[in-house]
Motif scaffolding. Structure first.
Motif, PDB file in Angstrom:
ATOM      1  N   VAL A  63       0.719  -1.262  -0.041  1.00 24.87           N
ATOM      2  CA  VAL A  63       0.042   0.001   0.032  1.00 24.87           C
ATOM      3  C   VAL A  63       0.777   1.308   0.002  1.00 24.87           C
ATOM      4  O   VAL A  63       1.803   1.308   0.838  1.00 24.87           O
ATOM      5  CB  VAL A  63      -1.131   0.008   1.201  1.00 24.87           C
ATOM      6  N   MET A  64       0.743   2.111  -0.887  1.00 29.51           N
ATOM      7  CA  MET A  64       1.730   3.316  -1.105  1.00 29.51           C
ATOM      8  C   MET A  64       0.937   4.580  -0.354  1.00 29.51           C
ATOM      9  O   MET A  64       1.581   5.481   0.011  1.00 29.51           O
ATOM     10  CB  MET A  64       1.724   3.692  -2.765  1.00 29.51           C
ATOM     11  N   ASP A  65      -0.457   4.632  -0.562  1.00 27.53           N
ATOM     12  CA  ASP A  65      -0.796   5.911   0.012  1.00 27.53           C
ATOM     13  C   ASP A  65      -2.506   5.500   0.339  1.00 27.53           C
ATOM     14  O   ASP A  65      -3.154   4.630   0.019  1.00 27.53           O
ATOM     15  CB  ASP A  65      -0.960   6.821  -1.086  1.00 27.53           C
ATOM     16  N   ILE A  66      -3.047   6.144   1.572  1.00 27.46           N
ATOM     17  CA  ILE A  66      -4.169   6.283   1.709  1.00 27.46           C
ATOM     18  C   ILE A  66      -4.956   7.660   1.934  1.00 27.46           C
ATOM     19  O   ILE A  66      -4.435   8.498   2.575  1.00 27.46           O
ATOM     20  CB  ILE A  66      -4.703   5.465   3.040  1.00 27.46           C
ATOM     21  N   ARG A  67      -5.779   8.017   1.179  1.00 28.29           N
ATOM     22  CA  ARG A  67      -6.475   9.452   1.015  1.00 28.29           C
ATOM     23  C   ARG A  67      -7.283   9.464   2.357  1.00 28.29           C
ATOM     24  O   ARG A  67      -8.009   8.471   2.530  1.00 28.29           O
ATOM     25  CB  ARG A  67      -7.019   9.802  -0.093  1.00 28.29           C
TER      26      ARG A  67
ATOM     27  N   VAL B 223      -9.444   6.419  -0.241  1.00 29.20           N
ATOM     28  CA  VAL B 223      -9.197   5.842  -1.544  1.00 29.20           C
ATOM     29  C   VAL B 223      -7.700   5.257  -1.226  1.00 29.20           C
ATOM     30  O   VAL B 223      -6.904   5.998  -0.950  1.00 29.20           O
ATOM     31  CB  VAL B 223      -9.138   7.034  -2.827  1.00 29.20           C
ATOM     32  N   VAL B 224      -7.545   3.825  -1.399  1.00 33.60           N
ATOM     33  CA  VAL B 224      -6.291   3.381  -1.099  1.00 33.60           C
ATOM     34  C   VAL B 224      -5.506   3.106  -2.473  1.00 33.60           C
ATOM     35  O   VAL B 224      -6.177   2.447  -3.278  1.00 33.60           O
ATOM     36  CB  VAL B 224      -6.652   2.053  -0.461  1.00 33.60           C
ATOM     37  N   THR B 225      -4.233   3.375  -2.466  1.00 30.68           N
ATOM     38  CA  THR B 225      -3.571   3.266  -3.798  1.00 30.68           C
ATOM     39  C   THR B 225      -2.480   2.089  -3.283  1.00 30.68           C
ATOM     40  O   THR B 225      -1.763   2.421  -2.389  1.00 30.68           O
ATOM     41  CB  THR B 225      -2.513   4.349  -4.041  1.00 30.68           C
ATOM     42  N   ALA B 226      -2.290   1.090  -4.064  1.00 31.30           N
ATOM     43  CA  ALA B 226      -1.497  -0.089  -3.876  1.00 31.30           C
ATOM     44  C   ALA B 226      -1.055  -0.520  -5.090  1.00 31.30           C
ATOM     45  O   ALA B 226      -1.334  -0.110  -6.272  1.00 31.30           O
ATOM     46  CB  ALA B 226      -2.284  -1.138  -3.139  1.00 31.30           C
ATOM     47  N   MET B 227      -0.002  -1.377  -5.049  1.00 36.08           N
ATOM     48  CA  MET B 227       0.868  -1.872  -6.139  1.00 36.08           C
ATOM     49  C   MET B 227       1.371  -3.497  -5.958  1.00 36.08           C
ATOM     50  O   MET B 227       1.653  -3.760  -4.769  1.00 36.08           O
ATOM     51  CB  MET B 227       1.810  -1.154  -6.455  1.00 36.08           C
TER      52      MET B 227
ATOM     53  N   MET C 147      -0.016  -0.488 -10.327  1.00 35.74           N
ATOM     54  CA  MET C 147      -0.385   0.292  -9.498  1.00 35.74           C
ATOM     55  C   MET C 147      -2.018   0.359  -9.495  1.00 35.74           C
ATOM     56  O   MET C 147      -2.450   0.645 -10.788  1.00 35.74           O
ATOM     57  CB  MET C 147       0.115   1.756  -9.525  1.00 35.74           C
ATOM     58  N   PHE C 148      -2.720   0.233  -8.661  1.00 36.25           N
ATOM     59  CA  PHE C 148      -4.131   0.483  -8.645  1.00 36.25           C
ATOM     60  C   PHE C 148      -4.591   1.329  -7.354  1.00 36.25           C
ATOM     61  O   PHE C 148      -4.118   1.345  -6.331  1.00 36.25           O
ATOM     62  CB  PHE C 148      -4.864  -1.112  -8.831  1.00 36.25           C
TER      63      PHE C 148
END
Length: 421
Positions: A86-90, A94-98, A104-105
């Protein structure tokens, strides 16, 4: 963008227990994201026993304990992704992961449960003078090498720090044929559980030197030895107390830090004492619908308490999804740790929203003997528990009753402190 009711960050003991709990509350759309190649987290490398006495009423090893929860996750059909970072959570969840398969999705979550665990404090944080020779490991890295990779880090070992992993590795290295010369601890008390000092050091004749630290590392390519010195009450080395120890391995067990880069990045309020999020009685952070549990919140000594806390987080996340996001907070009571109590989890309680009983966990800042744990509702003493000894290495808890709290409609603070008996 794919949507889930609950996205859980971390597939260790906290994440698994939260997933199982939320599923049993009737939430079908759950996703667990785990960066390792298998579920179970740190428990996979903890092959010693002592797990599960509270949760399963029997003594299990780490992998067995994790296995029980993994089996439940599979039986309940909970979706999970491995090797996924997981790269980022807003703040709008909204969760950004790869990962390798999908690149990356992004995912949209109704609620997020933070269960990332903790990491070890490294040598860089300690300012030990000397070169950087091979042979200096964190105790958890050495544990993984010995228990999972089948690699022996060294034969003559000194351990700095008496946290539980360090104590357990003193025994593990001894059982594998290494000579553990000494365990040194900067503080005047051990940072680990009493039972681990007895079972891992005393039973094997390994000396524990309190108020000692490493002041020099010798060796350029490979560690050749270290110098220990006694420290004064301000933790400064005392000249003339130096002792030389030839060794080829130095293991560092100098504390754990909750893994909260993601939490801080999304703007969650952090507790400077625990380095974890501040949470209320529902394990909810300052951002609505974002919950936290386990070692990402504060460092636990028993995994059974992690599972208990995570189950509560899973239950409350499910309740949040069911009830919608419009609810208002009623009377908020602040927990106030003073006089030897370093922090509390949770930090605030809404008596209307809490369960019938609320467990409040905390750690003390020193060793106190023949003392009393006092709990005050504003100025009134409500709970007084005598204790023969409390120590920083052992987590303490008190139970608050909902019925009792509701008798104090104007209550503003609950103060917890250590008092002389």
């Amino acid at each position: 963008m794919k949507s889930y009711d609950i996205v859980i960050i971390g597939g260790g003991p906290a994440g698994l227990a939260a997933a199982v709990s939320a599923r049993k509350e009737g939430i079908d759309s759950i996703l667990v994201l785990e960066r390792d190649k298998e579920l179970g987290g740190i428990l996979n490398q903890c092959i010693h026993n002592g797990f599960g006495l509270h949760t399963f009423k029997e003594e299990l090893t780490g992998p067995e304990y994790a296995g029980r929860f993994i089996d439940q996750v599979l039986e309940l059909g909970i979706e999970y992704k491995l090797n996924t970072m997981v790269m980022d959570i807003r703040p709008d969840k909204v969760v950004t992961a790869m990962n390798r398969e999908e690149g990356m999705f992004q995912l949209k979550a109704g609620a997020v449960i933070l269960a990332m665990g903790c990491r070890e404090r490294s040598r860089g944080a300690l300012n030990i003078p000397g070169y950087r020779p091979a042979g200096i490991y964190s105790a958890g890295t050495a544990q993984r090498l010995v228990n999972m990779e089948g690699f022996m880090p060294g034969r003559e070992v000194v351990i700095l720090g008496s946290g539980d992993i360090g104590l357990i590795m003193a025994r593990r290295m001894t059982l594998e044929g290494a000579k553990v010369k000494v365990v040194a601890e900067l503080m005047p008390y051990s940072g680990g559980l009493k039972r681990n000092i007895v079972q891992c050091l005393d039973d094997y004749g390994i000396p524990l030197k309190l108020s000692h630290t490493v002041v020099e590392v010798r060796g350029k390519e490979r560690l050749e030895g270290i110098t220990l010195a006694q420290v004064d009450e301000k933790n400064r080395p005392i000249p003339g107390t130096e002792e030389e120890y030839p060794c080829d391995t130095l293991l560092l067990s100098v504390g754990l830090i909750p893994e909260n880069e993601l939490s801080g990045g999304m703007g969650v309020d952090m507790n400077p004492v625990t380095s974890g999020p501040r949470v209320n009685e529902r394990m909810e952070t300052s951002i609505q619908g974002v919950f936290a549990c386990g070692n990402v919140l504060h460092v636990h000594d028993l995994v059974d308490f992690v599972s208990e806390e995570a189950a509560a987080a899973g239950r409350n996340a499910a309740r949040y999804i069911r009830e919608g996001q419009t609810e208002t907070r009623g009377q908020v009571v602040t927990l106030n740790p003073v006089q030897g109590v370093r922090y509390t989890v949770p930090c605030t309680i809404d008596p209307e929203k809490m369960d019938d009983t609320q467990i409040v966990r905390f750690r003390v800042g020193n060793v106190y003997k023949k003392c009393t744990i006092g709990v005050y509702f504003d100025e009134e003493l409500v709970i007084s528990r005598k204790r023969p000894v409390v120590a920083p290495g052992e987590m303490e808890e008190i139970k608050l009753e909902k019925a009792k709290l509701l008798q104090y409609p104007d209550l503003k603070t609950i103060t917890i402190k250590i008092e002389e008996a």
